[in-house]
Design a protein around this motif. Sequence first.
Motif, PDB file in Angstrom:
ATOM      1  N   UNK A  94     -42.662 -32.446  99.400  1.00 58.80           N
ATOM      2  CA  UNK A  94     -42.008 -31.372  98.653  1.00 58.80           C
ATOM      3  C   UNK A  94     -42.644 -31.330  97.271  1.00 58.80           C
ATOM      4  N   UNK A  95     -43.139 -30.170  96.881  1.00 61.52           N
ATOM      5  CA  UNK A  95     -43.720 -29.960  95.556  1.00 61.52           C
ATOM      6  C   UNK A  95     -42.668 -29.237  94.723  1.00 61.52           C
ATOM      7  N   UNK A  96     -42.372 -29.786  93.553  1.00 58.70           N
ATOM      8  CA  UNK A  96     -41.314 -29.197  92.733  1.00 58.70           C
ATOM      9  C   UNK A  96     -41.592 -29.394  91.254  1.00 58.70           C
ATOM     10  N   UNK A  97     -40.889 -28.622  90.465  1.00 64.38           N
ATOM     11  CA  UNK A  97     -40.942 -28.746  89.006  1.00 64.38           C
ATOM     12  C   UNK A  97     -39.518 -28.859  88.499  1.00 64.38           C
ATOM     13  N   UNK A  98     -39.271 -29.880  87.676  1.00 66.00           N
ATOM     14  CA  UNK A  98     -37.965 -29.966  87.027  1.00 66.00           C
ATOM     15  C   UNK A  98     -37.983 -29.162  85.737  1.00 66.00           C
ATOM     16  N   UNK A  99     -39.174 -28.892  85.229  1.00 66.00           N
ATOM     17  CA  UNK A  99     -39.373 -28.022  84.070  1.00 66.00           C
ATOM     18  C   UNK A  99     -40.234 -26.854  84.549  1.00 66.00           C
ATOM     19  N   UNK A 100     -39.703 -25.646  84.588  1.00 65.20           N
ATOM     20  CA  UNK A 100     -40.470 -24.521  85.133  1.00 65.20           C
ATOM     21  C   UNK A 100     -41.751 -24.211  84.368  1.00 65.20           C
ATOM     22  N   UNK A 101     -41.888 -24.714  83.135  1.00 62.74           N
ATOM     23  CA  UNK A 101     -43.106 -24.454  82.362  1.00 62.74           C
ATOM     24  C   UNK A 101     -44.163 -25.545  82.557  1.00 62.74           C
ATOM     25  N   UNK A 102     -43.858 -26.579  83.339  1.00 63.12           N
ATOM     26  CA  UNK A 102     -44.827 -27.656  83.587  1.00 63.12           C
ATOM     27  C   UNK A 102     -46.048 -27.092  84.300  1.00 63.12           C
TER      28      UNK A 102
ATOM     29  N   UNK B 189     -29.068 -34.150  98.601  1.00 61.49           N
ATOM     30  CA  UNK B 189     -28.480 -34.183  97.263  1.00 61.49           C
ATOM     31  C   UNK B 189     -29.466 -34.649  96.193  1.00 61.49           C
ATOM     32  N   UNK B 190     -30.445 -35.472  96.578  1.00 60.65           N
ATOM     33  CA  UNK B 190     -31.426 -35.953  95.598  1.00 60.65           C
ATOM     34  C   UNK B 190     -32.143 -34.783  94.924  1.00 60.65           C
ATOM     35  N   UNK B 191     -32.477 -33.765  95.679  1.00 62.03           N
ATOM     36  CA  UNK B 191     -33.157 -32.593  95.114  1.00 62.03           C
ATOM     37  C   UNK B 191     -32.192 -31.719  94.329  1.00 62.03           C
ATOM     38  N   UNK B 192     -30.981 -31.539  94.839  1.00 65.58           N
ATOM     39  CA  UNK B 192     -29.991 -30.704  94.156  1.00 65.58           C
ATOM     40  C   UNK B 192     -29.651 -31.277  92.783  1.00 65.58           C
ATOM     41  N   UNK B 193     -29.554 -32.613  92.698  1.00 66.67           N
ATOM     42  CA  UNK B 193     -29.215 -33.257  91.425  1.00 66.67           C
ATOM     43  C   UNK B 193     -30.305 -33.043  90.373  1.00 66.67           C
ATOM     44  N   UNK B 194     -31.552 -32.882  90.818  1.00 65.94           N
ATOM     45  CA  UNK B 194     -32.662 -32.668  89.875  1.00 65.94           C
ATOM     46  C   UNK B 194     -32.696 -31.251  89.327  1.00 65.94           C
ATOM     47  N   UNK B 195     -31.987 -30.323  89.978  1.00 63.56           N
ATOM     48  CA  UNK B 195     -32.051 -28.901  89.622  1.00 63.56           C
ATOM     49  C   UNK B 195     -33.513 -28.445  89.566  1.00 63.56           C
ATOM     50  N   UNK B 196     -34.221 -28.772  90.646  1.00 61.51           N
ATOM     51  CA  UNK B 196     -35.657 -28.543  90.708  1.00 61.51           C
ATOM     52  C   UNK B 196     -36.008 -27.131  91.189  1.00 61.51           C
ATOM     53  N   UNK B 197     -37.185 -26.710  90.803  1.00 61.42           N
ATOM     54  CA  UNK B 197     -37.780 -25.459  91.251  1.00 61.42           C
ATOM     55  C   UNK B 197     -38.825 -25.847  92.290  1.00 61.42           C
TER      56      UNK B 197
END
Length: 182
Positions: free
Chosen positions: A151-159, A121-129
């Motif tokens: 896990x490599x992710x972006x919470x802002x897809x333009x980051x 749920x920690x990742x789902x709550x971030x709505x991460x890419x």
Amino acid sequence: MRISSPARSPTVLSLAACCLTLLLAAGSPARADDTVPMPDNIIFVTSTGYWEESGDPLNVLDPNGTRTAENQPAAGSSNPAQRGYYKLVAVRQPEGNAHIFLQQIALDAAGPKVVSSAELEEFSAMKAYVTDIRPETSDGVANQPGLFATVYLKTDPTAAEPETWTVLIDDIGDIKVERETN
């Protein structure tokens, strides 16, 4: 003087063998139009770490899976040791972000079997890419029970750069999801 028949020339035989190969390949089960056994929204899968349980808490297998006289199950024990590995699965959602699931896979005589599956749920709550998931090592060998994956992710897809998060499972099965700090 002998005249070779065109039906037996090396070029014709090679061409016939090539055509036969193509015909056999066309009938094989691995064609592009066959149904795919995996959903196409799975974007990353990483298998790593290991876990083990036994019927007797004092009966523990070593990381290599060997048994010694000290850790043999008692005669007539009805609870054989069970062991397996972990799998992290990133599933793309319709809005583009991803949900990550943690699975516990048992090594069974009939093949791998999913014992449990839970959404992190920690990742789902971030709505991460999610841009990547990597195990601690690529050799598949873990020295201790548990899991460590990045896990490599972006919470802002333009980051420009992804954030780095870790998923940790210790030897007793406690799960931690935390941002990596260096």
